[in-house]
Design an enzyme around this catalytic site. Sequence first.
Site, mmCIF file in Angstrom:
data_model
loop_
_atom_site.group_PDB
_atom_site.id
_atom_site.type_symbol
_atom_site.label_atom_id
_atom_site.label_comp_id
_atom_site.label_asym_id
_atom_site.label_seq_id
_atom_site.Cartn_x
_atom_site.Cartn_y
_atom_site.Cartn_z
ATOM 1 N N LYS A 152 -7.446 -0.793 3.973
ATOM 2 C CA LYS A 152 -8.561 -1.755 4.077
ATOM 3 C C LYS A 152 -8.397 -2.503 5.400
ATOM 4 O O LYS A 152 -7.324 -3.033 5.691
ATOM 5 C CB LYS A 152 -8.505 -2.725 2.899
ATOM 6 C CG LYS A 152 -9.611 -3.773 2.929
ATOM 7 C CD LYS A 152 -9.684 -4.534 1.606
ATOM 8 C CE LYS A 152 -10.740 -5.628 1.657
ATOM 9 N NZ LYS A 152 -10.924 -6.299 0.377
ATOM 10 N N ASP A 182 -14.725 -13.067 -8.056
ATOM 11 C CA ASP A 182 -15.674 -11.989 -7.755
ATOM 12 C C ASP A 182 -15.463 -10.809 -8.708
ATOM 13 O O ASP A 182 -15.390 -9.648 -8.286
ATOM 14 C CB ASP A 182 -15.516 -11.553 -6.287
ATOM 15 C CG ASP A 182 -16.791 -10.921 -5.732
ATOM 16 O OD1 ASP A 182 -17.858 -11.054 -6.390
ATOM 17 O OD2 ASP A 182 -16.733 -10.292 -4.666
ATOM 18 N N GLY A 229 -17.387 -2.977 2.059
ATOM 19 C CA GLY A 229 -17.858 -4.196 1.415
ATOM 20 C C GLY A 229 -18.552 -5.049 2.455
ATOM 21 O O GLY A 229 -18.813 -4.600 3.577
ATOM 22 N N GLY A 230 -18.829 -6.276 2.086
ATOM 23 C CA GLY A 230 -19.487 -7.181 3.011
ATOM 24 C C GLY A 230 -18.581 -7.539 4.186
ATOM 25 O O GLY A 230 -19.044 -7.979 5.238
ATOM 26 N N TYR A 231 -17.294 -7.377 4.004
ATOM 27 C CA TYR A 231 -16.338 -7.814 5.019
ATOM 28 C C TYR A 231 -15.508 -6.671 5.577
ATOM 29 O O TYR A 231 -15.326 -6.549 6.779
ATOM 30 C CB TYR A 231 -15.394 -8.869 4.412
ATOM 31 C CG TYR A 231 -16.142 -10.071 3.930
ATOM 32 C CD1 TYR A 231 -16.306 -11.166 4.754
ATOM 33 C CD2 TYR A 231 -16.722 -10.091 2.665
ATOM 34 C CE1 TYR A 231 -17.024 -12.274 4.318
ATOM 35 C CE2 TYR A 231 -17.446 -11.192 2.224
ATOM 36 C CZ TYR A 231 -17.583 -12.274 3.057
ATOM 37 O OH TYR A 231 -18.293 -13.354 2.632
ATOM 38 N N GLY A 232 -14.996 -5.854 4.688
ATOM 39 C CA GLY A 232 -14.036 -4.854 5.124
ATOM 40 C C GLY A 232 -14.538 -3.435 5.012
ATOM 41 O O GLY A 232 -15.604 -3.164 4.453
ATOM 42 N N ILE A 287 -12.946 0.483 3.916
ATOM 43 C CA ILE A 287 -11.788 1.093 3.255
ATOM 44 C C ILE A 287 -11.762 2.573 3.617
ATOM 45 O O ILE A 287 -12.748 3.287 3.426
ATOM 46 C CB ILE A 287 -11.832 0.883 1.724
ATOM 47 C CG1 ILE A 287 -11.583 -0.598 1.391
ATOM 48 C CG2 ILE A 287 -10.713 1.633 1.018
ATOM 49 C CD1 ILE A 287 -12.713 -1.475 1.398
ATOM 50 N N ILE A 339 -14.132 5.508 2.662
ATOM 51 C CA ILE A 339 -14.423 5.667 1.223
ATOM 52 C C ILE A 339 -15.063 4.430 0.615
ATOM 53 O O ILE A 339 -15.549 4.466 -0.502
ATOM 54 C CB ILE A 339 -13.169 6.060 0.406
ATOM 55 C CG1 ILE A 339 -11.995 5.111 0.681
ATOM 56 C CG2 ILE A 339 -12.780 7.500 0.657
ATOM 57 C CD1 ILE A 339 -10.832 5.305 -0.268
ATOM 58 N N GLY A 340 -15.069 3.327 1.338
ATOM 59 C CA GLY A 340 -15.678 2.126 0.769
ATOM 60 C C GLY A 340 -16.041 1.149 1.865
ATOM 61 O O GLY A 340 -15.427 1.141 2.937
HETATM 62 N N1 LIG Z 1 -7.363 1.126 -2.976
HETATM 63 C C1 LIG Z 1 -8.579 1.662 -3.043
HETATM 64 N N2 LIG Z 1 -8.742 2.965 -3.401
HETATM 65 C C2 LIG Z 1 -9.975 3.518 -3.492
HETATM 66 N N3 LIG Z 1 -11.114 2.844 -3.234
HETATM 67 C C3 LIG Z 1 -11.014 1.542 -2.878
HETATM 68 C C4 LIG Z 1 -9.763 0.884 -2.756
HETATM 69 N N4 LIG Z 1 -9.985 -0.405 -2.372
HETATM 70 C C5 LIG Z 1 -11.317 -0.529 -2.270
HETATM 71 N N5 LIG Z 1 -11.949 0.615 -2.573
HETATM 72 C C6 LIG Z 1 -13.406 0.863 -2.593
HETATM 73 O O1 LIG Z 1 -14.016 0.114 -1.550
HETATM 74 C C7 LIG Z 1 -14.988 -0.800 -2.086
HETATM 75 C C8 LIG Z 1 -14.961 -2.101 -1.282
HETATM 76 O O2 LIG Z 1 -13.662 -2.677 -1.373
HETATM 77 P P1 LIG Z 1 -13.420 -4.244 -1.373
HETATM 78 O O3 LIG Z 1 -14.218 -4.868 -2.487
HETATM 79 O O4 LIG Z 1 -11.969 -4.508 -1.383
HETATM 80 O O5 LIG Z 1 -14.067 -4.647 0.038
HETATM 81 P P2 LIG Z 1 -14.703 -6.032 0.506
HETATM 82 O O6 LIG Z 1 -15.159 -5.885 1.897
HETATM 83 O O7 LIG Z 1 -13.722 -7.135 0.245
HETATM 84 O O8 LIG Z 1 -15.949 -6.133 -0.475
HETATM 85 P P3 LIG Z 1 -16.871 -7.389 -0.900
HETATM 86 O O9 LIG Z 1 -17.964 -7.469 0.080
HETATM 87 O O10 LIG Z 1 -17.358 -7.006 -2.285
HETATM 88 O O11 LIG Z 1 -15.993 -8.594 -0.948
HETATM 89 C C9 LIG Z 1 -14.619 -0.970 -3.562
HETATM 90 O O12 LIG Z 1 -15.781 -1.253 -4.331
HETATM 91 C C10 LIG Z 1 -14.008 0.376 -3.923
HETATM 92 O O13 LIG Z 1 -15.031 1.285 -4.314
#
Ligand SMILES: Nc1ncnc2c1ncn2[C@@H]1O[C@H](COP(=O)(O)OP(=O)(O)OP(=O)(O)O)[C@@H](O)[C@H]1O
Length: 362
Positions: A89, A183, A69-72, A74, A66-67
């Site tokens: 995540k 951020d 990011g640059g690192y993780g 979800i 569902i998501g």
């Molecule tokens: N608990 C959650 N429930 C639903 N969607 C989520 C949840 N956590 C994260 N997401 C979705 O996943 C996307 C990426 O999550 P997150 O920012 O934690 O990842 P990241 O890899 O740390 O991103 P970044 O590269 O921005 O640091 C969020 O923008 C959101 O849309």
Amino acid sequence: MDSPKIEDETAQQQQQQNTKTCSNMEKVSKIPDLVLPRMKKMDPDASPLLGIDEVFKKRWQIQGLIGKGGYGEIYLASDTKRGEEVAIKVEPKIRRGKLAKRMILEQKALMKMQGKPHVPRLYASGYTENLNFIIMQLLSINIGEIRKSSPCRKLSKSTTGRILHQTIDALHDMHQFGYIHRDVKPANMCFGIGETNRHTLILLDFGLIRRYKKENGEFRSLRSKAGFRGTHRYVSVRVHSKLEQSSTDDIISLLYTGYELMIGELPWKSLERGDEIKKLKQAMQNNEEKVGNNKNYFENSQLIGFAKLVFSLDPTIDPPYSKLQDELKILIGNKKMDDPYDWEDDFKEAIEENDINDNSSK
Ligand SMILES: Nc1ncnc2c1ncn2[C@@H]1O[C@H](COP(=O)(O)OP(=O)(O)OP(=O)(O)O)[C@@H](O)[C@H]1O
């Protein structure tokens, strides 16, 4: 609810199951479908970290991505013990040959801040042989995606004002714990999707947080130069200049967030180079006119009072949280935090405001 715990186990056996329930998402009828998390297409060539139908840690059955990011990554998963949907995540333990520390910090901070209203509920966290993971409360799509679902690509004044108001509370809590977020942006803000929390903003992604205060509440001494942390589009001018970030820089990122939500885009939207973005941010801060149209950046925008206060903040002290919220009253009007938001009202208010602005600029 399981109490959060750090687990120390190796990867568990995978199990194949075909049921795909969305139990708690379906139960809450008041939540419009458009804000519920959606599965993204999984690209097998991109080697997803978890597989569909895999049962992670013998308990959480993966339903989809569902998501990202640059690192993780979800994932939406169903908790086979409690029959609830959760978000998982995950991030590889090793990144570019080094031990990734981001998620360890995120796990620690999330655990400390449990019980605060604007923090996702943490169900479990830990690591496997290859991954760090966090199992948390499932939330709506993020506010950046919600804005893009609006027919005019904007949110109304009252919805934007309440988003900013709630995020100030979220940041106040975080700053009281001694952390800055670093951020703040629409992609890191979601809403709850339960009956009781569907009007509560949740601030996400604690991967870039930094301790800026000592245990006794005093500011840590500032480094004269700091590495760049954050997202170019939303960081303050100080951060572009690689100065040590402070609690006020979180608030400046929040102002840019509000501008984007309400106006539809930031003036530096199409710029990629940090120095060019910084120049426009300085022009906005100095209340200069936009190049070529004799108008300043906040023309027609009731964000001006909030912006003036934000740009006057002193980075060596914490921001005046309630005073900042007072400046949002002009946007919020008589709306309560628990009144419907744009997505619960087919974006009617945002469309009406957009039509009025269009007509007045003709
Ligand atoms: N608990 C959650 N429930 C639903 N969607 C989520 C949840 N956590 C994260 N997401 C979705 O996943 C996307 C990426 O999550 P997150 O920012 O934690 O990842 P990241 O890899 O740390 O991103 P970044 O590269 O921005 O640091 C969020 O923008 C959101 O849309």
